[in-house]
Design a protein around this motif. Structure first.
Motif, PDB file in Angstrom:
ATOM      1  N   HIS A  23      23.669 -21.117 -19.572  1.00  0.00           N
ATOM      2  CA  HIS A  23      22.586 -21.764 -18.830  1.00  0.00           C
ATOM      3  C   HIS A  23      21.376 -22.077 -19.705  1.00  0.00           C
ATOM      4  CE1 HIS A  23      24.651 -21.118 -15.012  1.00  0.00           C
ATOM      5  NE2 HIS A  23      24.992 -19.936 -15.456  1.00  0.00           N
ATOM      6  N   ALA A  24      21.620 -22.199 -21.002  1.00  0.00           N
ATOM      7  CA  ALA A  24      20.518 -22.378 -21.957  1.00  0.00           C
ATOM      8  C   ALA A  24      19.735 -23.656 -21.723  1.00  0.00           C
ATOM      9  CB  ALA A  24      21.056 -22.344 -23.378  1.00  0.00           C
ATOM     10  N   HIS A  25      20.385 -24.690 -21.176  1.00  0.00           N
ATOM     11  CA  HIS A  25      19.705 -25.987 -21.056  1.00  0.00           C
ATOM     12  C   HIS A  25      19.583 -26.435 -19.607  1.00  0.00           C
ATOM     13  CE1 HIS A  25      19.992 -26.197 -25.379  1.00  0.00           C
ATOM     14  NE2 HIS A  25      21.277 -25.972 -25.303  1.00  0.00           N
ATOM     15  N   ASP A  26      19.524 -25.458 -18.695  1.00  0.00           N
ATOM     16  CA  ASP A  26      19.512 -25.803 -17.273  1.00  0.00           C
ATOM     17  C   ASP A  26      18.119 -26.068 -16.706  1.00  0.00           C
ATOM     18  OD1 ASP A  26      22.384 -23.866 -16.018  1.00  0.00           O
ATOM     19  OD2 ASP A  26      22.207 -25.656 -17.265  1.00  0.00           O
ATOM     20  N   GLY A  27      17.110 -26.007 -17.538  1.00  0.00           N
ATOM     21  CA  GLY A  27      15.784 -26.390 -17.063  1.00  0.00           C
ATOM     22  C   GLY A  27      14.994 -25.244 -16.467  1.00  0.00           C
ATOM     23  N   PHE A  28      13.716 -25.482 -16.220  1.00  0.00           N
ATOM     24  CA  PHE A  28      12.831 -24.390 -15.839  1.00  0.00           C
ATOM     25  C   PHE A  28      12.963 -23.980 -14.376  1.00  0.00           C
ATOM     26  CE2 PHE A  28      10.082 -27.320 -13.713  1.00  0.00           C
ATOM     27  CZ  PHE A  28      10.051 -28.471 -14.488  1.00  0.00           C
ATOM     28  N   LEU A  29      13.719 -24.724 -13.565  1.00  0.00           N
ATOM     29  CA  LEU A  29      13.941 -24.289 -12.190  1.00  0.00           C
ATOM     30  C   LEU A  29      15.169 -23.378 -12.088  1.00  0.00           C
ATOM     31  CD1 LEU A  29      13.160 -27.521 -10.137  1.00  0.00           C
ATOM     32  CD2 LEU A  29      11.766 -25.459 -10.311  1.00  0.00           C
ATOM     33  N   ASP A  30      15.928 -23.284 -13.171  1.00  0.00           N
ATOM     34  CA  ASP A  30      17.129 -22.463 -13.159  1.00  0.00           C
ATOM     35  C   ASP A  30      16.759 -20.981 -13.130  1.00  0.00           C
ATOM     36  OD1 ASP A  30      19.409 -21.234 -15.471  1.00  0.00           O
ATOM     37  OD2 ASP A  30      19.979 -21.966 -13.499  1.00  0.00           O
ATOM     38  N   THR A  31      17.541 -20.186 -12.401  1.00  0.00           N
ATOM     39  CA  THR A  31      17.195 -18.769 -12.235  1.00  0.00           C
ATOM     40  C   THR A  31      18.136 -17.837 -13.002  1.00  0.00           C
ATOM     41  OG1 THR A  31      18.503 -18.621 -10.200  1.00  0.00           O
ATOM     42  CG2 THR A  31      16.182 -19.202  -9.958  1.00  0.00           C
ATOM     43  N   HIS A  32      18.970 -18.393 -13.867  1.00  0.00           N
ATOM     44  CA  HIS A  32      19.858 -17.547 -14.678  1.00  0.00           C
ATOM     45  C   HIS A  32      19.108 -16.946 -15.872  1.00  0.00           C
ATOM     46  CE1 HIS A  32      22.798 -19.946 -12.385  1.00  0.00           C
ATOM     47  NE2 HIS A  32      23.548 -18.885 -12.500  1.00  0.00           N
ATOM     48  N   LEU A  33      19.810 -16.147 -16.658  1.00  0.00           N
ATOM     49  CA  LEU A  33      19.176 -15.456 -17.779  1.00  0.00           C
ATOM     50  C   LEU A  33      18.767 -16.433 -18.881  1.00  0.00           C
ATOM     51  CD1 LEU A  33      21.421 -12.288 -18.221  1.00  0.00           C
ATOM     52  CD2 LEU A  33      19.142 -12.408 -17.216  1.00  0.00           C
ATOM     53  N   LYS A  34      17.644 -16.124 -19.503  1.00  0.00           N
ATOM     54  CA  LYS A  34      17.144 -16.936 -20.608  1.00  0.00           C
ATOM     55  C   LYS A  34      16.927 -16.049 -21.818  1.00  0.00           C
ATOM     56  CE  LYS A  34      16.996 -20.344 -17.811  1.00  0.00           C
ATOM     57  NZ  LYS A  34      18.091 -21.314 -17.858  1.00  0.00           N
ATOM     58  N   GLU A  35      17.161 -16.625 -23.013  1.00  0.00           N
ATOM     59  CA  GLU A  35      16.970 -15.891 -24.257  1.00  0.00           C
ATOM     60  C   GLU A  35      15.488 -15.677 -24.548  1.00  0.00           C
ATOM     61  OE1 GLU A  35      19.550 -14.995 -26.671  1.00  0.00           O
ATOM     62  OE2 GLU A  35      17.856 -13.906 -27.530  1.00  0.00           O
ATOM     63  N   SER A  36      14.702 -16.683 -24.245  1.00  0.00           N
ATOM     64  CA  SER A  36      13.294 -16.667 -24.650  1.00  0.00           C
ATOM     65  C   SER A  36      12.373 -16.929 -23.449  1.00  0.00           C
ATOM     66  CB  SER A  36      13.101 -17.752 -25.709  1.00  0.00           C
ATOM     67  OG  SER A  36      11.773 -18.165 -25.774  1.00  0.00           O
ATOM     68  N   ILE A  37      11.173 -16.369 -23.515  1.00  0.00           N
ATOM     69  CA  ILE A  37      10.166 -16.612 -22.465  1.00  0.00           C
ATOM     70  C   ILE A  37       9.830 -18.102 -22.400  1.00  0.00           C
ATOM     71  CG2 ILE A  37       7.736 -16.245 -21.859  1.00  0.00           C
ATOM     72  CD1 ILE A  37       7.991 -13.374 -22.753  1.00  0.00           C
ATOM     73  N   ASP A  38       9.906 -18.785 -23.542  1.00  0.00           N
ATOM     74  CA  ASP A  38       9.556 -20.212 -23.599  1.00  0.00           C
ATOM     75  C   ASP A  38      10.479 -21.074 -22.753  1.00  0.00           C
ATOM     76  OD1 ASP A  38       8.746 -19.948 -27.128  1.00  0.00           O
ATOM     77  OD2 ASP A  38       7.540 -19.586 -25.331  1.00  0.00           O
ATOM     78  N   GLU A  39      11.661 -20.545 -22.424  1.00  0.00           N
ATOM     79  CA  GLU A  39      12.604 -21.322 -21.601  1.00  0.00           C
ATOM     80  C   GLU A  39      12.247 -21.264 -20.111  1.00  0.00           C
ATOM     81  OE1 GLU A  39      16.937 -20.855 -22.623  1.00  0.00           O
ATOM     82  OE2 GLU A  39      16.109 -19.348 -23.988  1.00  0.00           O
TER      83      GLU A  39
END
Lengths: 234, 126
Positions: A81-97
Motif C-alpha cells: 500500500h506504499a502508493h495508495d495515497g493519504f486517505l489510505d488507512t493501511h500501514l506506512k513506512e514513513s510519517i511523510d506518507e
C-alpha cells in the motif's frame, strides 16, 4: 399524502441526552459517586477492581494476536500500500506518507528495536469544511521495543477531532509524567495478553499497548516506563 | 413522484451495521451522496461504539433526522439514511456525525465529531 409527510417529519426525534458533551479537546476528571446507579459505571469499576486484584481481565484479546504477529506481516502491508495515497488507512513506512492535521512525532528511534509501520486513526479534517488544516486527527506507530516486546503507540488529537473525555478519578493514577493515566490489562493463554496504558496530556489522548504471550506481573512496570520515555519526547 | 421518493426515504432511515480503518479505528461522515451517513470502523477488532448522525435539510433547517446506533460491539458502526439525497451533486443536506467509544472502564469518550456537506470518498466506504 402531503399531510402524512408533514406528520412524519414532525415526530419527536430521539436525542442522545445521556451522553457527555465537550468543547473540542476537553478532558475532565470527575468522581464516579454521582454515577453509581448507572450499570455501565458499576461494571467499569468492577473491571478496575479485578485488574487491581488479579492483575488482568481474562478474555480473548485480538490486539495481542495482532501485535505478536506484526513483525511477520507489517513489511508486506507497507509494501503493498506504499502508493495508495493519504486517505489510505493501511500501514506506512514513513510519517511523510500520511497527512496528519498536526505534527505527529511517534516513538523516538532509540526506543525501537524494529519499526513495524505507521497507520492513521481518527477522522479526516478538511479545510473545505471549515477546519484549520487538512489531515487525520490521529496516528499510530507499531514497533518492537527493546524491553516490552511488540507495541503500538496511538495518539488522538482530541482538539482537532472535536472530541473529549471524562475520566473517573477512582480509576486514575498519574504514572505517566504526572498526567491522568489508566491501565488496562487483558488476555488469556490462547491469545496472549496486552498491557494498555492510556494518558491524557492537554488535548491529546495517548496510548501505549504492548503484548506478551504470557501474563507477567512485572510487565506493567516496563510498559509504564516505556510510556514515560515516549511522553518525554512529545 | 418527488413526494413518493421522500416518503420512501423517510421510511428507511435506520441505524445499520455493515466495513476501512485497516489497522486503527477511523471515523467519517458523508452528505449528499445518495445516502447521508456517519460510520465508525476498525477492520481488526470489534469495539463498543455509538454513532450518531444528525441530518439537517439546509433549505428547511427545522427538518432534522437523527440516527443513533445505540451502544453496539462491532467492527463497523454505521448510522445511515439510505437514499436520503435523491441525486449526487445537489447539496441539500448537512450531516453532523458524533462518534463515541466506550473506554476500557465503560466511560463514553467522544472520539470524533464533524459537520459535513460533501460526499467525502474515503477508504472502505463499501
Amino acid at each position: 399524502m402531503r399531510i402524512l409527510f408533514l406528520m412524519l417529519i414532525a415526530l419527536p426525534l430521539y436525542a442522545a441526552n445521556d451522553l457527555p458533551k465537550f468543547y473540542p479537546g476537553e478532558v475532565r476528571v470527575i468522581s464516579a459517586k454521582k454515577f453509581m446507579t448507572d450499570k455501565l459505571t458499576q461494571q467499569g469499576l468492577m473491571i478496575y477492581k479485578e485488574i487491581q486484584e488479579k492483575g488482568y481481565i481474562e478474555k480473548d484479546n485480538f490486539a495481542s494476536r495482532q501485535l505478536l504477529d506484526m513483525h511477520l506481516i507489517a513489511k508486506d502491508d507497507m509494501k503493498k500500500h506504499a502508493h495508495d495515497g493519504f486517505l489510505d488507512t493501511h500501514l506506512k513506512e514513513s510519517i511523510d506518507e500520511m497527512k496528519i492535521a498536526y505534527a505527529f512525532k511517534g516513538v523516538p528511534q532509540d526506543l525501537i528495536k524494529q519499526h513495524n509501520g505507521y497507520a492513521v486513526t481518527g477522522g479526516y479534517r478538511r479545510i473545505e469544511n471549515g477546519d484549520p488544516a487538512d489531515g487525520w486527527t490521529g496516528a499510530a506507530h507499531f514497533f518492537d521495543s527493546h524491553e516490552a516486546g511488540s507495541c503500538c503507540f496511538t495518539e488522538n488529537n482530541l482538539k482537532a477531532a472535536h472530541g473529549g473525555a471524562e475520566l473517573f478519578q477512582e480509576i486514575l493514577t498519574y504514572d505517566v509524567q504526572n498526567k491522568p493515566t489508566k491501565l488496562y490489562v487483558s488476555g488469556n493463554q490462547l491469545t496472549g495478553y496486552t498491557w494498555r496504558v492510556t494518558w491524557f496530556n492537554k488535548y491529546f489522548m495517548r496510548e501505549l499497548e504492548c503484548a506478551n504471550k504470557k501474563f507477567m506481573p512485572d510487565f506493567k512496570k516496563k510498559v509504564i516506563e516505556l510510556a514515560n520515555k515516549i511522553e518525554e519526547n512529545q | 413522484m418527488k413526494q413518493k421518493i421522500i416518503m420512501g426515504v423517510l421510511g428507511v432511515c435506520l441505524a445499520a451495521s455493515s466495513y476501512a480503518g485497516a489497522w486503527k479505528t477511523t471515523y467519517a461522515s458523508r452528505a449528499n451522496c445518495l445516502n447521508n451517513e456517519s460510520v465508525t470502523w476498525n477492520a481488526w477488532e470489534a469495539n463498543t461504539w455509538r454513532t450518531i448522525s444528525v441530518h439537517t435539510l439546509l433549505k428547511y433547517p427545522s427538518i432534522v433526522h437523527e440516527i443513533d446506533t445505540g451502544w453496539e460491539k462491532t467492527k463497523r458502526s454505521a448510522a445511515v439514511c439510505w437514499g436520503e439525497q435523491p441525486a449526487i451533486g445537489t447539496k441539500l443536506w448537512r450531516v453532523l456525525g458524533s462518534h463515541y467509544a466506550l473506554d476500557d472502564f465503560n466511560r463514553p469518550v467522544l472520539m470524533f465529531q464533524a459537520m459535513i456537506f460533501n460526499c467525502n470518498l474515503i477508504e472502505g466506504w463499501i
